[in-house]
Enzyme design. Sequence first.
Site, PDB file in Angstrom:
ATOM      1  N   PHE A 137       0.469  -1.117  -0.116  1.00 37.07           N
ATOM      2  CA  PHE A 137       0.299   0.159   0.159  1.00 37.07           C
ATOM      3  C   PHE A 137       1.031   1.071   0.041  1.00 37.07           C
ATOM      4  O   PHE A 137       1.671   1.126   1.000  1.00 37.07           O
ATOM      5  CB  PHE A 137      -0.967   0.074   1.256  1.00 37.07           C
ATOM      6  CG  PHE A 137      -1.778   1.447   1.230  1.00 37.07           C
ATOM      7  CD1 PHE A 137      -2.632   1.892   0.974  1.00 37.07           C
ATOM      8  CD2 PHE A 137      -1.029   2.391   2.403  1.00 37.07           C
ATOM      9  CE1 PHE A 137      -3.918   2.636   1.371  1.00 37.07           C
ATOM     10  CE2 PHE A 137      -1.606   3.417   2.776  1.00 37.07           C
ATOM     11  CZ  PHE A 137      -2.856   3.800   2.621  1.00 37.07           C
ATOM     12  N   THR A 172       5.499  -1.360   3.859  1.00 39.95           N
ATOM     13  CA  THR A 172       5.625  -2.321   4.303  1.00 39.95           C
ATOM     14  C   THR A 172       5.435  -3.760   3.363  1.00 39.95           C
ATOM     15  O   THR A 172       4.554  -3.125   1.936  1.00 39.95           O
ATOM     16  CB  THR A 172       4.827  -3.470   4.845  1.00 39.95           C
ATOM     17  OG1 THR A 172       4.745  -1.506   6.576  1.00 39.95           O
ATOM     18  CG2 THR A 172       4.751  -4.111   5.929  1.00 39.95           C
ATOM     19  N   ASN A 249      -8.798   3.736   8.568  1.00 37.78           N
ATOM     20  CA  ASN A 249     -10.068   3.924   9.558  1.00 37.78           C
ATOM     21  C   ASN A 249      -9.038   1.912   9.994  1.00 37.78           C
ATOM     22  O   ASN A 249      -9.704   1.601  10.930  1.00 37.78           O
ATOM     23  CB  ASN A 249     -10.090   3.794   9.377  1.00 37.78           C
ATOM     24  CG  ASN A 249     -11.395   5.178   9.454  1.00 37.78           C
ATOM     25  OD1 ASN A 249     -10.744   5.209  10.789  1.00 37.78           O
ATOM     26  ND2 ASN A 249     -12.118   5.929   8.544  1.00 37.78           N
ATOM     27  N   GLU A 372       0.742   4.475  10.643  1.00 38.22           N
ATOM     28  CA  GLU A 372      -1.422   4.742  10.774  1.00 38.22           C
ATOM     29  C   GLU A 372      -1.270   5.934  10.969  1.00 38.22           C
ATOM     30  O   GLU A 372      -2.188   5.552  11.627  1.00 38.22           O
ATOM     31  CB  GLU A 372      -0.940   3.398  10.827  1.00 38.22           C
ATOM     32  CG  GLU A 372      -0.700   2.206  10.322  1.00 38.22           C
ATOM     33  CD  GLU A 372      -1.866   1.550   9.179  1.00 38.22           C
ATOM     34  OE1 GLU A 372      -2.820   2.397   8.756  1.00 38.22           O
ATOM     35  OE2 GLU A 372      -1.575   0.874   8.186  1.00 38.22           O
TER      36      GLU A 372
HETATM   37  C1  LIG Z   1       8.528   0.173   9.414  1.00 39.38           C
HETATM   38  C2  LIG Z   1       7.127   1.098   8.901  1.00 39.38           C
HETATM   39  C3  LIG Z   1       6.310   0.310   7.942  1.00 39.38           C
HETATM   40  C4  LIG Z   1       5.309   1.978   7.015  1.00 39.38           C
HETATM   41  N1  LIG Z   1       4.356   0.592   6.531  1.00 39.38           N
HETATM   42  C5  LIG Z   1       4.249   2.161   4.974  1.00 39.38           C
HETATM   43  C6  LIG Z   1       3.267   1.174   4.505  1.00 39.38           C
HETATM   44  O1  LIG Z   1       3.080   0.482   3.886  1.00 39.38           O
HETATM   45  N2  LIG Z   1       2.214   2.901   3.633  1.00 39.38           N
HETATM   46  C7  LIG Z   1       2.549   3.288   3.706  1.00 39.38           C
HETATM   47  O2  LIG Z   1       1.817   4.327   2.843  1.00 39.38           O
HETATM   48  N3  LIG Z   1       2.979   3.885   4.307  1.00 39.38           N
HETATM   49  C8  LIG Z   1       3.906   3.775   5.643  1.00 39.38           C
HETATM   50  N4  LIG Z   1       4.734   3.864   6.760  1.00 39.38           N
HETATM   51  C9  LIG Z   1       4.854   5.294   6.826  1.00 39.38           C
HETATM   52  C10 LIG Z   1       4.233   6.056   8.118  1.00 39.38           C
HETATM   53  O3  LIG Z   1       3.171   5.564   8.333  1.00 39.38           O
HETATM   54  C11 LIG Z   1       5.380   7.265   8.197  1.00 39.38           C
HETATM   55  O4  LIG Z   1       6.052   7.433   9.121  1.00 39.38           O
HETATM   56  C12 LIG Z   1       4.049   8.145   9.130  1.00 39.38           C
HETATM   57  O5  LIG Z   1       3.402   8.372   9.230  1.00 39.38           O
HETATM   58  C13 LIG Z   1       4.962   9.532   9.677  1.00 39.38           C
HETATM   59  O6  LIG Z   1       4.893  10.211   8.302  1.00 39.38           O
HETATM   60  P1  LIG Z   1       6.926  10.334   8.023  1.00 39.38           P
HETATM   61  O7  LIG Z   1       7.199   9.561   8.549  1.00 39.38           O
HETATM   62  O8  LIG Z   1       7.282  11.047   6.914  1.00 39.38           O
HETATM   63  O9  LIG Z   1       7.132  11.683   9.948  1.00 39.38           O
HETATM   64  P2  LIG Z   1       6.526  12.973   9.869  1.00 39.38           P
HETATM   65  O10 LIG Z   1       5.160  13.473   8.921  1.00 39.38           O
HETATM   66  O11 LIG Z   1       7.305  13.934   9.124  1.00 39.38           O
HETATM   67  O12 LIG Z   1       6.797  13.888  11.401  1.00 39.38           O
HETATM   68  C14 LIG Z   1       7.563  13.520  11.955  1.00 39.38           C
HETATM   69  C15 LIG Z   1       7.927  13.999  13.361  1.00 39.38           C
HETATM   70  O13 LIG Z   1       6.173  15.621  13.229  1.00 39.38           O
HETATM   71  C16 LIG Z   1       5.074  15.249  13.665  1.00 39.38           C
HETATM   72  N5  LIG Z   1       4.325  16.178  13.096  1.00 39.38           N
HETATM   73  C17 LIG Z   1       4.040  15.964  11.742  1.00 39.38           C
HETATM   74  N6  LIG Z   1       2.928  16.968  11.883  1.00 39.38           N
HETATM   75  C18 LIG Z   1       2.509  17.806  12.442  1.00 39.38           C
HETATM   76  C19 LIG Z   1       1.285  18.583  13.274  1.00 39.38           C
HETATM   77  N7  LIG Z   1       0.707  19.087  12.303  1.00 39.38           N
HETATM   78  N8  LIG Z   1       1.848  19.351  14.305  1.00 39.38           N
HETATM   79  C20 LIG Z   1       2.656  18.457  15.486  1.00 39.38           C
HETATM   80  N9  LIG Z   1       3.428  17.768  15.155  1.00 39.38           N
HETATM   81  C21 LIG Z   1       2.991  17.355  13.745  1.00 39.38           C
HETATM   82  C22 LIG Z   1       5.060  13.739  13.224  1.00 39.38           C
HETATM   83  O14 LIG Z   1       4.005  13.653  14.638  1.00 39.38           O
HETATM   84  C23 LIG Z   1       6.538  13.362  14.423  1.00 39.38           C
HETATM   85  O15 LIG Z   1       6.643  13.028  15.413  1.00 39.38           O
HETATM   86  C24 LIG Z   1       5.266   2.847   7.826  1.00 39.38           C
HETATM   87  C25 LIG Z   1       6.666   3.449   8.469  1.00 39.38           C
HETATM   88  C26 LIG Z   1       7.056   2.411   8.781  1.00 39.38           C
HETATM   89  C27 LIG Z   1       8.306   3.313   9.692  1.00 39.38           C
END
Ligand SMILES: Cc1cc2nc3c(=O)[nH]c(=O)nc-3n(C[C@H](O)[C@H](O)[C@H](O)COP(=O)(O)OP(=O)(O)OC[C@H]3O[C@@H](n4cnc5c(N)ncnc54)[C@H](O)[C@@H]3O)c2cc1C
Length: 392
Positions: A137, A172, A249, A372
């Site tokens: 996904f 993933t 969700n 998520e």
């Molecule tokens: C092992 C693993 C598997 C994953 N699998 C998938 C997958 O299968 N498909 C997929 O699409 N994604 C996947 N993800 C991605 C995951 O959903 C994202 O890492 C997550 O949504 C956070 O995004 P980011 O890492 O870019 O962090 P960022 O969005 O850059 O956030 C960094 C920090 O800033 C904070 N922050 C961001 N915006 C705000 C705000 N408005 N106010 C206050 N704080 C804020 C966050 O809470 C966080 O602490 C996976 C991640 C991991 C680690």
Amino acid sequence: MSYYPLTSIPDYFGIDALLTEEHKLIRQSVRDWVESFVMPNIDEAAQNHTDLPNLMKELGKIGALGPYIPEEYGGSGLDQISYGLIMQELERGDSAVRSAASVQSSLVMFPINEFGSEDQKRKYLPQLASGEMIGSFGLTEPNHGSDPGSMETYFKDMGDHYLLNGAKMWITNAPLCDIAVIWAKNEEGKVQGLIVERGMEGFTTPETHNKWSLRASKTGELVFNNVKVPKENLLPGVTGLKGPLSCLNSARYGISWGVIGAAIDCYCTAVQYSKERKQFGKPIGSFQLQQKKLAEFLTEITKAQLLCLQLGNLKNDHKASPAQISMAKRNNAKMAIDIARESRQILGGMGIMGEFPMMRHAANLESVITYEGTHDVHLLITGLDITGFNAF
Ligand SMILES: Cc1cc2nc3c(=O)[nH]c(=O)nc-3n(C[C@H](O)[C@H](O)[C@H](O)COP(=O)(O)OP(=O)(O)OC[C@H]3O[C@@H](n4cnc5c(N)ncnc54)[C@H](O)[C@@H]3O)c2cc1C
């Protein structure tokens, strides 16, 4: 085999009485499978950063892939509480195992079932249910995680096909997937879902190495370089962010249950160890400070179980709101990571060893509390629901 007797798995408030016989049978069969397939192999897989052999086909055999998808498309047509219990049992084994089942069920099969054409459902769902086909996904991008609406991946209508460009990150099962349900912007800037198949020219899935978390799960990128996607691979039933958000969700609901399993594995291990390990001539479980920890773990697990059961009832009635699911995911993921960290201390030095599960669960849950929707983003969702003010 687990280090503790399975009879010590807690049901402090008699929640079992609220489950049907079918729920309990499903839970028992997944529990048995986890004992025989996951528990003996998971430490080695995580230490070596490899996935469990044939995991997806094994999950398919026990009906853990798309349990709530209708039987005519290869699913089991089960209710949402059954789905939750399956996720709980899988994550008692390891978050990587639950993640594999979550992604396949809620992020790949769910959107195809909800938004796909009849041809797409018949072509993909049965193979995804059996684990013959692995799905991934793609929503998150290198520059856009918490803010997927700003995604840059886009596709153009070329008449007889779509031309797709962009990249997804942190995906993933990307390195293993046969298909990817990905979300990209059309020429009007609206988000739509496409099914991209391995083998399409310009589509690559490089692996992300050196993770300290979810080491028994493959993570990678989805890279699209002028990929020609057939028009019949567009998901026709949805436009806009509500497509991917409805998938999240469903997956977040499963995570809320799943993490209870990880917490239970840590709690039961800590209880058993505290009765066996002696210091100062007594079992460490007889010391008040250790009892305080165990009492708090059980309290938090019990609260999480009750939260999930009622959320499952609401979900069965199609009444669970995204904000309620968000609250359960945030609360339960935090509950589980806190229990994993604190319970490791009860084992002293032994707590850092692979033969006990705490370090592995704690490291895994660092991903679970982030993916998520991060913990903080879920706080903002509840904040918005309370006040009506969007603080994003
Ligand atoms: C092992 C693993 C598997 C994953 N699998 C998938 C997958 O299968 N498909 C997929 O699409 N994604 C996947 N993800 C991605 C995951 O959903 C994202 O890492 C997550 O949504 C956070 O995004 P980011 O890492 O870019 O962090 P960022 O969005 O850059 O956030 C960094 C920090 O800033 C904070 N922050 C961001 N915006 C705000 C705000 N408005 N106010 C206050 N704080 C804020 C966050 O809470 C966080 O602490 C996976 C991640 C991991 C680690």
